[in-house]
Design an enzyme around this catalytic site. Structure first.
Site, PDB file in Angstrom:
ATOM      1  N   LEU A   1      11.061   1.204   7.232  1.00 54.62           N
ATOM      2  CA  LEU A   1      10.525   1.660   5.953  1.00 54.62           C
ATOM      3  C   LEU A   1      11.209   2.969   5.580  1.00 54.62           C
ATOM      4  O   LEU A   1      11.354   3.853   6.431  1.00 54.62           O
ATOM      5  CB  LEU A   1       9.011   1.884   6.063  1.00 54.62           C
ATOM      6  CG  LEU A   1       8.370   2.282   4.741  1.00 54.62           C
ATOM      7  CD1 LEU A   1       8.246   1.078   3.817  1.00 54.62           C
ATOM      8  CD2 LEU A   1       7.001   2.902   4.955  1.00 54.62           C
TER       9      LEU A   1
ATOM     10  N   TYR B   1       0.833  -1.199   0.000  1.00 53.14           N
ATOM     11  CA  TYR B   1       0.000   0.000   0.000  1.00 53.14           C
ATOM     12  C   TYR B   1       0.865   1.245   0.000  1.00 53.14           C
ATOM     13  O   TYR B   1       2.084   1.182   0.204  1.00 53.14           O
ATOM     14  CB  TYR B   1      -0.943   0.002   1.213  1.00 53.14           C
ATOM     15  CG  TYR B   1      -0.299   0.332   2.540  1.00 53.14           C
ATOM     16  CD1 TYR B   1       0.568  -0.553   3.167  1.00 53.14           C
ATOM     17  CD2 TYR B   1      -0.547   1.554   3.174  1.00 53.14           C
ATOM     18  CE1 TYR B   1       1.155  -0.241   4.390  1.00 53.14           C
ATOM     19  CE2 TYR B   1       0.031   1.863   4.400  1.00 53.14           C
ATOM     20  CZ  TYR B   1       0.887   0.959   4.997  1.00 53.14           C
ATOM     21  OH  TYR B   1       1.478   1.273   6.190  1.00 53.14           O
TER      22      TYR B   1
ATOM     23  N   ARG C   1       8.387   3.933  -4.688  1.00 53.42           N
ATOM     24  CA  ARG C   1       8.433   2.972  -3.571  1.00 53.42           C
ATOM     25  C   ARG C   1       7.401   1.853  -3.774  1.00 53.42           C
ATOM     26  O   ARG C   1       7.682   0.682  -3.491  1.00 53.42           O
ATOM     27  CB  ARG C   1       8.180   3.699  -2.242  1.00 53.42           C
ATOM     28  CG  ARG C   1       8.317   2.781  -1.046  1.00 53.42           C
ATOM     29  CD  ARG C   1       8.239   3.526   0.264  1.00 53.42           C
ATOM     30  NE  ARG C   1       6.925   4.108   0.490  1.00 53.42           N
ATOM     31  CZ  ARG C   1       6.621   4.894   1.511  1.00 53.42           C
ATOM     32  NH1 ARG C   1       7.536   5.202   2.406  1.00 53.42           N
ATOM     33  NH2 ARG C   1       5.416   5.395   1.654  1.00 53.42           N
TER      34      ARG C   1
ATOM     35  N   ARG D   1      -7.907 -20.337  -1.632  1.00 54.35           N
ATOM     36  CA  ARG D   1      -6.938 -20.170  -0.544  1.00 54.35           C
ATOM     37  C   ARG D   1      -5.880 -21.267  -0.553  1.00 54.35           C
ATOM     38  O   ARG D   1      -6.182 -22.447  -0.379  1.00 54.35           O
ATOM     39  CB  ARG D   1      -7.653 -20.140   0.810  1.00 54.35           C
ATOM     40  CG  ARG D   1      -6.712 -19.762   1.937  1.00 54.35           C
ATOM     41  CD  ARG D   1      -7.409 -19.683   3.283  1.00 54.35           C
ATOM     42  NE  ARG D   1      -6.472 -19.225   4.288  1.00 54.35           N
ATOM     43  CZ  ARG D   1      -5.547 -20.003   4.852  1.00 54.35           C
ATOM     44  NH1 ARG D   1      -5.453 -21.266   4.512  1.00 54.35           N
ATOM     45  NH2 ARG D   1      -4.700 -19.500   5.728  1.00 54.35           N
TER      46      ARG D   1
ATOM     47  N   LYS E   1       6.590  -2.048   1.909  1.00 56.81           N
ATOM     48  CA  LYS E   1       5.401  -1.445   2.541  1.00 56.81           C
ATOM     49  C   LYS E   1       4.207  -2.388   2.380  1.00 56.81           C
ATOM     50  O   LYS E   1       3.319  -2.156   1.554  1.00 56.81           O
ATOM     51  CB  LYS E   1       5.134  -0.064   1.936  1.00 56.81           C
ATOM     52  CG  LYS E   1       4.219   0.798   2.795  1.00 56.81           C
ATOM     53  CD  LYS E   1       4.293   2.245   2.363  1.00 56.81           C
ATOM     54  CE  LYS E   1       3.227   3.113   2.995  1.00 56.81           C
ATOM     55  NZ  LYS E   1       3.213   3.138   4.454  1.00 56.81           N
TER      56      LYS E   1
ATOM     57  N   GLU F   1      11.920   2.563  14.440  1.00 64.65           N
ATOM     58  CA  GLU F   1      11.029   3.607  13.893  1.00 64.65           C
ATOM     59  C   GLU F   1       9.739   3.608  14.685  1.00 64.65           C
ATOM     60  O   GLU F   1       9.579   2.838  15.634  1.00 64.65           O
ATOM     61  CB  GLU F   1      10.775   3.370  12.394  1.00 64.65           C
ATOM     62  CG  GLU F   1      10.139   2.035  12.084  1.00 64.65           C
ATOM     63  CD  GLU F   1       9.957   1.767  10.592  1.00 64.65           C
ATOM     64  OE1 GLU F   1       9.831   2.717   9.808  1.00 64.65           O
ATOM     65  OE2 GLU F   1       9.923   0.583  10.226  1.00 64.65           O
TER      66      GLU F   1
HETATM   67  N1  PMP Z   1       7.580   3.717   8.865  1.00 61.89           N
HETATM   68  C1  PMP Z   1       6.455   2.965   8.886  1.00 61.89           C
HETATM   69  C2  PMP Z   1       6.484   1.646   9.561  1.00 61.89           C
HETATM   70  C3  PMP Z   1       5.286   3.456   8.299  1.00 61.89           C
HETATM   71  O1  PMP Z   1       4.162   2.708   8.318  1.00 61.89           O
HETATM   72  C4  PMP Z   1       5.282   4.732   7.694  1.00 61.89           C
HETATM   73  C5  PMP Z   1       4.040   5.316   7.085  1.00 61.89           C
HETATM   74  N2  PMP Z   1       3.305   4.455   6.350  1.00 61.89           N
HETATM   75  C6  PMP Z   1       6.477   5.468   7.702  1.00 61.89           C
HETATM   76  C7  PMP Z   1       7.607   4.926   8.295  1.00 61.89           C
HETATM   77  C8  PMP Z   1       6.544   6.835   7.083  1.00 61.89           C
HETATM   78  O2  PMP Z   1       6.491   6.745   5.699  1.00 61.89           O
HETATM   79  P1  PMP Z   1       5.982   7.985   4.818  1.00 61.89           P
HETATM   80  O3  PMP Z   1       6.779   9.157   5.238  1.00 61.89           O
HETATM   81  O4  PMP Z   1       6.259   7.558   3.433  1.00 61.89           O
HETATM   82  O5  PMP Z   1       4.524   8.151   5.121  1.00 61.89           O
END
Ligand code: PMP
Length: 284
Positions: free
Chosen positions: A205, A33, A52, A100, A147, A180
């Site tokens: 991410l 996503y 991305r 499935r 992601k 993070e």
């Molecule tokens: N880390 C994680 C685990 C996230 O889910 C997100 C947002 N989806 C981010 C960092 C930040 O990413 P972005 O700046 O692209 O929204």
């Protein structure tokens, strides 16, 4: 005006928008996503988001449901049909529908769902409001660079934060390093005014907001280091914040009950909020 959702080529009223029960996203979280901010009706950083997305899909071997150039058109059409001025747009692609089974057949048609959320436009005042976080063990997998829609560890960590009466959690690994936030990247400012965020690798991410802030911070002449920082270091920092497409630059004013700085958005954080809001305003 009904909310309109894009589902596999059709623009449907929200209440009729659905996917099949054997969609692999529903069964296995087999999908990816993106969330993109909308400011003044414009998409913020659409190209890096699509880059991305492309990468995430490549890593999972999911085909593009529509050609890349069509994404911009569809995203803008969903924004137009929902008359969104400020907010965000959510885009999800799953491997598609199949009986499935853990193994998947070749040639599945990926599912594509897109919808918007309207919010008030962020101002310096609203964006500068800080929040508290607690640390939570990072129990995620070794491919956090993708992601994926598989977000259960973040759901559980946010729930734990809520139970502790705070807004969010920061993930901390077995070496006591902050990786993070549950849905954001983590930053601190040291006593020597150094801006620090963890380097990107497969354990976090690579946030698009993070990339933009690195650029804005560098343009502003700030000293930046991309390196791991510990929970202890974060708790002793003079400033802390998170970055994401929905929370933008969000001051973190308490970590595990310990006040950061003077308990308000710090000077560097405020400066970055200002730069980032300006940057968003100049999106096209
Ligand atoms: N880390 C994680 C685990 C996230 O889910 C997100 C947002 N989806 C981010 C960092 C930040 O990413 P972005 O700046 O692209 O929204």
């Amino acid at each position: 005006m009904p909310r309109i959702v894009y589902v596999n080529g059709r623009y449907l009223p929200h209440r009729y928008a659905s996917v099949h029960i054997e969609d692999r996203g529903f069964q296995f979280a087999d999908g990816v996503y993106e969330v993109i901010a909308i400011t003044n009706g414009k998409l913020v950083d659409i190209e890096p988001h699509l880059d991305r997305l492309n990468r995430s899909m490549g890593e999972l071997n999911i085909d593009l449901p529509v050609p890349r150039r069509a994404f911009g058109f569809i995203l803008r059409e969903v924004i137009r049909r929902n008359r969104v001025t400020n907010g965000s747009i959510y885009l999800q692609i799953t491997r598609g529908v199949a009986a499935r089974d853990f193994t998947y057949p070749e040639g599945l048609r990926p599912s594509l769902v897109i919808y918007t959320k309207s919010t008030k436009k962020a101002s310096i005042e609203t964006a500068s409001q800080g929040h508290a976080v607690v640390s939570q063990p990072d129990i995620r997998w070794a491919r956090c660079d993708i992601k994926t829609i598989s977000l259960l560890p973040s759901v559980l960590a946010k729930r734990a934060a809520t139970e502790e009466g705070v807004a969010d959690a920061w993930f901390v690994n077995e070496e006591s390093i902050v990786t993070e936030g549950t849905s954001s990247n983590a930053w601190i400012v040291t006593t020597t005014k150094e801006l620090i965020t963890r380097q990107t690798d497969n354990f976090i991410l690579s946030g698009i907001t993070r990339q933009t802030i690195l650029k804005l911070a560098s343009d502003a002449g700030l000293t930046i280091t991309e390196r791991p920082f510990s929970l202890k270091e974060a708790m002793q920092a003079t400033e802390a914040f998170t970055s994401s497409s929905t929370a933008l630059v969000k001051p973190v004013i308490k970590i595990n009950g310990v006040q950061i700085g003077d308990g308000q958005a710090g000077r560097v954080t405020r400066q970055l909020i200002e730069h980032y809001l300006n940057y968003m305003d100049n999106s096209f």
